[in-house]
Design an enzyme around this catalytic site. Sequence first.
Site, PDB file in Angstrom:
ATOM      1  N   GLU A 107       0.840  -1.197   0.000  1.00 30.87           N
ATOM      2  CA  GLU A 107       0.000   0.000   0.000  1.00 30.87           C
ATOM      3  C   GLU A 107       0.875   1.246   0.000  1.00 30.87           C
ATOM      4  O   GLU A 107       1.960   1.257   0.586  1.00 30.87           O
ATOM      5  CB  GLU A 107      -0.891   0.062   1.248  1.00 30.87           C
ATOM      6  N   ASP A 109      -0.048   5.140   0.937  1.00 27.08           N
ATOM      7  CA  ASP A 109      -1.195   5.833   1.515  1.00 27.08           C
ATOM      8  C   ASP A 109      -1.004   7.325   1.744  1.00 27.08           C
ATOM      9  O   ASP A 109       0.007   7.745   2.320  1.00 27.08           O
ATOM     10  CB  ASP A 109      -1.538   5.246   2.897  1.00 27.08           C
ATOM     11  N   GLU A 111      -3.375   9.806   4.007  1.00 27.92           N
ATOM     12  CA  GLU A 111      -4.526   9.867   4.905  1.00 27.92           C
ATOM     13  C   GLU A 111      -4.629  11.289   5.458  1.00 27.92           C
ATOM     14  O   GLU A 111      -3.661  11.817   6.005  1.00 27.92           O
ATOM     15  CB  GLU A 111      -4.398   8.861   6.047  1.00 27.92           C
ATOM     16  N   ASN A 126       1.897   6.658   4.635  1.00 28.62           N
ATOM     17  CA  ASN A 126       2.370   5.368   5.137  1.00 28.62           C
ATOM     18  C   ASN A 126       2.630   4.454   3.945  1.00 28.62           C
ATOM     19  O   ASN A 126       2.078   4.652   2.855  1.00 28.62           O
ATOM     20  CB  ASN A 126       1.331   4.741   6.074  1.00 28.62           C
ATOM     21  N   GLU A 136       4.935   5.439   9.195  1.00 28.53           N
ATOM     22  CA  GLU A 136       4.128   6.659   9.155  1.00 28.53           C
ATOM     23  C   GLU A 136       4.986   7.922   9.240  1.00 28.53           C
ATOM     24  O   GLU A 136       5.966   7.975   9.964  1.00 28.53           O
ATOM     25  CB  GLU A 136       3.122   6.691  10.317  1.00 28.53           C
ATOM     26  N   GLY A 205      -4.866  11.736  18.864  1.00 30.95           N
ATOM     27  CA  GLY A 205      -4.821  10.386  19.407  1.00 30.95           C
ATOM     28  C   GLY A 205      -6.156   9.851  19.863  1.00 30.95           C
ATOM     29  O   GLY A 205      -6.216   8.928  20.679  1.00 30.95           O
ATOM     30  N   ARG A 281       9.541   4.048  20.135  1.00 27.05           N
ATOM     31  CA  ARG A 281       8.635   3.100  19.492  1.00 27.05           C
ATOM     32  C   ARG A 281       9.375   1.858  19.022  1.00 27.05           C
ATOM     33  O   ARG A 281       8.885   0.732  19.173  1.00 27.05           O
ATOM     34  CB  ARG A 281       7.951   3.781  18.306  1.00 27.05           C
TER      35      ARG A 281
END
Length: 295
Positions: A107, A109, A111, A126, A136, A205, A281
């Site tokens: 994909e 993307d 968004e 992404n 992202e 969020g 992360r």
Amino acid sequence: MNNCLKCRALIISLLILNVFQVSVASVVSTGDFNKDFFVIWAPDHVNTSSNGRERSLKLDQVSGSGFASTQMFLFGQIDMQIKLVPGNSAGTVLAYYLASDQPNRDEIDFEFLGNVSGQPYIVQTNIYVDGFDNREERIYLWFDPTEDFHTYSILWNLHQIVFMIDSIPIRLYRNHADKGVAYPRWQPMSIKTSLWNGDSWATRGGLDKIDWSKSPFIASFKNYTIDACVWKGNPRFCRADSSANWWNKRSFSTLTRVQKRWFKWVRKYHMVYDYCQDNQRFQNNLPKECFLPKY
């Protein structure tokens, strides 16, 4: 002698015509949404102008909506003019992307994450490769995307993926497959758009929910161009270096000098989030591409 000259002139004319036909053969869009796309979600929430040149998606408490291209592609450039949901659009998500629809899907993307009135729109990009994403990036837009249409483009070739807004590159993803970095290069993808409820995560969020009293939420589309290799079952045709496959030419293997300046400007002044800077992360084990050149 005259006949020979006439023959030679005819041959040259045919060659010129053939070159011209090859050079435009990759443009496969008609400009008519009814011919190049079909509705994949909630037909009663999709509105198309009488001439097929404009289309809008609607989101309300009943349903979101979406449409997809009738054909699939392997490499090329897609341009779409979009006007985003105006007003208090918190919690809404408009997705405009390429997808392969395989279990191990690829994909690419765009968004558009809705905002509270007065706050800048966030664009998230992404990339999925073989079913894995976690790539992202987010930027604030430097204009109000609800006042007018702007052109959102994806250039996808053997060398790189470039996300652009009004021809300004906002993100690059380079083909470093030779260095062990996954890159979408084998699966054909269709063009898809959808407008849906993402208020569990989209705005701050998930803190800002959709205010349904402001519905219906409308996003509009027009003036698209599909300049890409139509999937015919064999990737070698789309990977070939030909006049039709202009996007695979070496001149499109990196950004121009001017594009690089714009790209640096976007990242310096409008970047909100970059996965390549999120050590927490990834537990200080950032993906390999984060250490490799972007161009």
